[in-house]
Structures are given as structure tokens and as C-alpha cells.
Design an enzyme around this catalytic site. Structure first.
Site, short mmCIF file in Angstrom:
data_model
loop_
_atom_site.label_atom_id
_atom_site.label_comp_id
_atom_site.label_asym_id
_atom_site.label_seq_id
_atom_site.Cartn_x
_atom_site.Cartn_y
_atom_site.Cartn_z
N CYS A 1 0.83 -1.21 0.00
CA CYS A 1 0.00 0.00 0.00
C CYS A 1 0.87 1.25 0.00
CB CYS A 1 -0.91 -0.04 1.23
SG CYS A 1 -1.89 1.45 1.44
N CYS B 1 -0.31 4.18 2.11
CA CYS B 1 -0.02 4.02 3.54
C CYS B 1 1.46 4.27 3.83
CB CYS B 1 -0.35 2.60 4.00
SG CYS B 1 -1.89 1.95 3.36
N ASP B 2 2.36 3.79 2.99
CA ASP B 2 3.77 3.68 3.39
C ASP B 2 4.77 4.51 2.59
OD1 ASP B 2 2.96 1.86 5.31
OD2 ASP B 2 3.26 0.13 4.02
C1 LIG Z 1 0.74 -3.59 5.26
C2 LIG Z 1 -0.50 -2.72 5.22
C3 LIG Z 1 -0.40 -1.42 5.66
C4 LIG Z 1 -1.54 -0.59 5.64
N1 LIG Z 1 -1.41 0.68 6.10
C5 LIG Z 1 -2.50 1.47 6.15
C6 LIG Z 1 -2.40 2.82 6.64
O1 LIG Z 1 -1.33 3.28 7.04
N2 LIG Z 1 -3.54 3.57 6.66
C7 LIG Z 1 -4.74 3.09 6.22
O2 LIG Z 1 -5.74 3.82 6.28
N3 LIG Z 1 -4.86 1.85 5.71
C8 LIG Z 1 -3.77 1.04 5.66
N4 LIG Z 1 -3.87 -0.23 5.14
C9 LIG Z 1 -5.17 -0.65 4.58
C10 LIG Z 1 -6.13 -1.06 5.72
O3 LIG Z 1 -5.49 -2.01 6.54
C11 LIG Z 1 -7.41 -1.64 5.13
O4 LIG Z 1 -8.01 -0.72 4.25
C12 LIG Z 1 -8.40 -1.96 6.26
O5 LIG Z 1 -7.84 -2.85 7.20
C13 LIG Z 1 -9.69 -2.56 5.71
O6 LIG Z 1 -10.51 -2.87 6.79
P1 LIG Z 1 -11.67 -3.96 6.68
O7 LIG Z 1 -12.24 -4.05 8.05
O8 LIG Z 1 -12.57 -3.63 5.56
O9 LIG Z 1 -10.98 -5.33 6.28
P2 LIG Z 1 -9.75 -6.12 6.89
O10 LIG Z 1 -8.83 -5.24 7.65
O11 LIG Z 1 -9.20 -6.90 5.75
O12 LIG Z 1 -10.41 -7.10 7.97
C14 LIG Z 1 -11.17 -8.19 7.55
C15 LIG Z 1 -11.13 -9.24 8.64
O13 LIG Z 1 -12.04 -10.28 8.29
C16 LIG Z 1 -11.48 -11.53 8.63
N5 LIG Z 1 -12.12 -12.55 7.80
C17 LIG Z 1 -11.98 -12.76 6.45
N6 LIG Z 1 -12.76 -13.77 6.04
C18 LIG Z 1 -13.43 -14.22 7.16
C19 LIG Z 1 -14.38 -15.26 7.37
N7 LIG Z 1 -14.81 -16.05 6.39
N8 LIG Z 1 -14.82 -15.46 8.64
C20 LIG Z 1 -14.39 -14.68 9.66
N9 LIG Z 1 -13.48 -13.67 9.50
C21 LIG Z 1 -13.02 -13.45 8.27
C22 LIG Z 1 -10.00 -11.36 8.36
O14 LIG Z 1 -9.23 -12.28 9.10
C23 LIG Z 1 -9.78 -9.91 8.80
O15 LIG Z 1 -9.39 -9.83 10.14
C24 LIG Z 1 -2.77 -1.09 5.15
C25 LIG Z 1 -2.87 -2.41 4.70
C26 LIG Z 1 -1.75 -3.22 4.73
C27 LIG Z 1 -1.86 -4.65 4.26
#
Ligand SMILES: Cc1cc2nc3c(=O)[nH]c(=O)nc-3n(C[C@H](O)[C@H](O)[C@H](O)COP(=O)(O)OP(=O)(O)OC[C@H]3O[C@@H](n4cnc5c(N)ncnc54)[C@H](O)[C@@H]3O)c2cc1C
Length: 307
Positions: free
Chosen positions: A136, A139-140
């Protein structure tokens, strides 16, 4: 085995979207359950430092941010079960969420299971994630001021990342396994006009090396087979995103990329089933936008239940 427990709201996925939905739902005094298959916090736990989540002027580690979100929601009554959701069934106006730890029943379901970045699957990739390996640039990128970086990929996302990185890095080398980009023409033109961006065609990364952080890449030219090394500080892997929606196939309509389409209340085509965060069609894929979606979904889930 926990079976047939009844809730008002069930949230699938414990990332920023699911945890914020959990906070809003439990503060609205709805009997709420969060189902998470892995580590609570979601993808953000992989971020070494989050500098763009409001309220933390000095930044915060992604792990801590995830833990704090979970603590806050739990304080208001959110329950959590570690299990994988495997499907949803509709039964007499109720939603039955099937999981690896049995079935749970709710009036409304919020799907927040996020997405996973495709990985290269090469040595060093997991070891250096968060230590020079990133998925990302938004982000970084700021962590690589005046340092050379590589972007892997050739689509719109990869070239957008390269253009963003060019504002910070000293050099941005786009490594692409083909001899032409898939990105739109306008993005290609922008990239070619940016003096900091260089393109390395027909090349793949075979290994990422370093000590405490990334130092160099081992490369191979796919046509000649020639091997080389490249000294860099960061590698941004942008070869696509896979939404975690396999368990919803045949239950909810998904778009061509497997994401969920919602209305502006985050409600899907099935009344009482909401989706929030990265899993949504055209999500901005940031922690703050995911949290915003989660709040909206929980507010309209409450209205759905009470009306
Ligand atoms: C390395 C990295 C750095 C980042 N840095 C930033 C940053 O600095 N700032 C920023 O704003 N964003 C950042 N992001 C992006 C940010 O992390 C995502 O946009 C955000 O986490 C999305 O949130 P979400 O809740 O939609 O999904 P996710 O964070 O993907 O959470 C989904 C969750 O659902 C769970 N899950 C999946 N399938 C199932 C299932 N079948 N049953 C039960 N649980 C399940 C997963 O285990 C996960 O914990 C970064 C991403 C990465 C990978």
C-alpha cells in the site's frame, strides 16, 4: 460446539470496518457478535506505523490501533468468537451464519471480511512485510523519502502506486513480467513523463534480501534468463486484491471482481444484510473509510431491526 445462539447483529470480520460496526451496534445496545477467523484487527495489524488515522498525531502501530478498536467495542458489550464464517442462510426472516464453530442466528448481518493482497510467494516476502515490503503506497510511501524503491506490477493500481511514490522516493523502478503495461493509457503517459520512474520489462523478482529491513532484490529476465541484483530500500507489491467473499458465492450477488455492491446505507440486495470496508465495490481501501462504512452499516442495521 456453540450452536443456535441468537443475536440482533452478527458482524463477520474483525478489521476496522467490523470493529467499528461492533462499537456502534453494541453502543446502540444491540446484542452483537463479532466473528473473526484470525487475529482481531484485520489487515491494519500489518502496518508498522499508521499516520493517516485521525486522532493519533504521532501515528500508531497498526497492531495497537486494532487492539484499541477491539477494546473499545468490547467495553460496550460486543462479544467475539474466533471462527471462520462459511456461509449465510435465510430462515423465516432470520439470518443463519454458518461457521467452523457452529451456527449463529441474527436479525441483521454486517459482512466486513475485507480482502487479501495477492502475494508474490517468494523468499523474504513474509519476513520483510512491514520492514520494506509493502502492499500500500498510500499508507507507506512517506517512509521512503529520497530512497530507491521498486513497484511490482503493470496494472492501474501498480502505476498509480508508482506515481504516488515518485513524490517521495529518489527512484521508482517498476518491475513488470511482460513487455507492456496493462494500465490505462493516461496513467502510462503520466508514468513515462515522470523522470523518477523507470520501467524494467520482462523481469520478475525472485528473492527479497536484507537484514533488519529490505536491502536488495534478486531479479531474473524472463526471456534471456539473465539474473541480476538491485539495491533498494522498499518494494511495493501491487499484483491485485482478492476479496474474502468465496463463502458468499451463490448467496449474494458479487461484482466481476468478487466485491459486494451496496447502496449508500451499506445494505446489499438482501434486506438486513449489510457490507462494509474493503470488501465493498469501489472501496477506497483505507482504515478510516472502512471504519466509516462500519459505522454507517451498524446505524442502518439498527434501523432495520427496530422498524
Ligand atoms: C501492510 C498494510 C499497511 C496498511 N497501512 C495502512 C495505513 O497506514 N492507513 C490506512 O488507512 N490503511 C492502511 N492499510 C489498509 C487497511 O489495513 C485496510 O483498508 C483496512 O484494514 C480494511 O478494513 P476492513 O475491516 O474492511 O478489512 P480487513 O482489515 O481486511 O479485515 C477483515 C477481517 O475479516 C477476517 N475474515 C476474512 N474472512 C473471514 C471469514 N470467512 N470469517 C471470519 N473472519 C473473516 C479477516 O481475518 C480480517 O481480520 C494497510 C494495509 C496493509 C496490508
Amino acid at each position: 460446539m456453540i450452536n443456535n445462539l441468537n443475536y440482533e447483529v452478527i458482524i463477520i470480520g474483525g478489521g476496522p470496518a467490523g470493529l467499528t460496526a461492533g462499537l456502534y451496534a453494541s453502543r446502540a445496545r444491540l446484542n452483537s457478535l463479532l466473528i473473526e477467523k484470525g487475529l482481531v484487527g484485520g489487515q491494519i495489524v500489518n502496518a508498522e506505523r499508521v499516520e493517516n488515522y485521525p486522532g493519533f498525531p504521532e501515528g500508531i502501530t497498526g497492531f495497537e490501533l486494532g487492539q484499541l478498536m477491539h477494546q473499545q467495542a468490547t467495553k460496550y458489550g460486543l462479544k467475539t468468537v474466533i471462527a471462520e464464517a462459511t456461509g449465510i442462510e435465510l430462515e423465516a426472516g432470520q439470518k443463519v451464519v454458518k461457521t467452523t464453530k457452529g451456527n449463529f442466528i441474527a436479525k441483521a448481518v454486517i459482512i466486513a471480511s475485507g480482502s487479501e493482497r495477492y502475494k508474490l510467494g517468494i523468499p523474504g516476502e513474509n519476513e520483510f512485510t512491514g520492514k520494506g515490503v509493502s502492499y500500500c503506497a498510500t499508507c507507506d510511501a512517506a517512509f521512503f523519502k529520497e530512497q530507491p524503491v521498486v513497484v511490482v506490477g503493470g496494472g492501474d493500481a501498480a502505476i498509480t502506486e508508482a506515481l504516488h511514490l515518485a513524490k517521495f522516493a529518489s527512484r521508482v523502478i517498476v518491475v513488470h513480467r511482460r513487455n507492456q503495461l496493462r494500465a490505462s493509457r493516461i496513467l502510462q503517459e503520466k508514468a513515462l513523463a515522470e523522470p523518477k520512474i523507470e520501467l524494467l520489462w520482462n523481469t520478475i523478482v525472485e528473492e527479497i534480501e536484507g537484514k533488519n529491513s529490505v536491502k536488495r532484490l534478486k531479479l531474473r529476465q524472463v526471456i534471456t534468463g539473465e539474473k541480476s541484483t538491485l539495491e533498494i530500500a522498499g518494494i511495493f507489491i501491487s499484483i491485485g486484491l482478492k476479496p474474502n467473499t468465496d463463502y458468499l458465492k451463490g448467496i449474494l450477488p458479487l461484482d466481476a471482481t468478487g466485491h459486494i455492491t451496496t447502496d449508500d446505507r451499506m445494505e446489499t440486495e438482501i434486506p438486513g444484510i449489510f457490507a462494509a470496508g474493503d470488501i465493498r465495490h469501489h472501496s477506497a481501501r483505507q482504515a478510516i473509510t472502512a471504519a466509516g462504512d462500519g459505522a454507517t452499516a451498524a446505524i442502518y442495521a439498527e434501523k432495520f431491526i427496530t422498524q
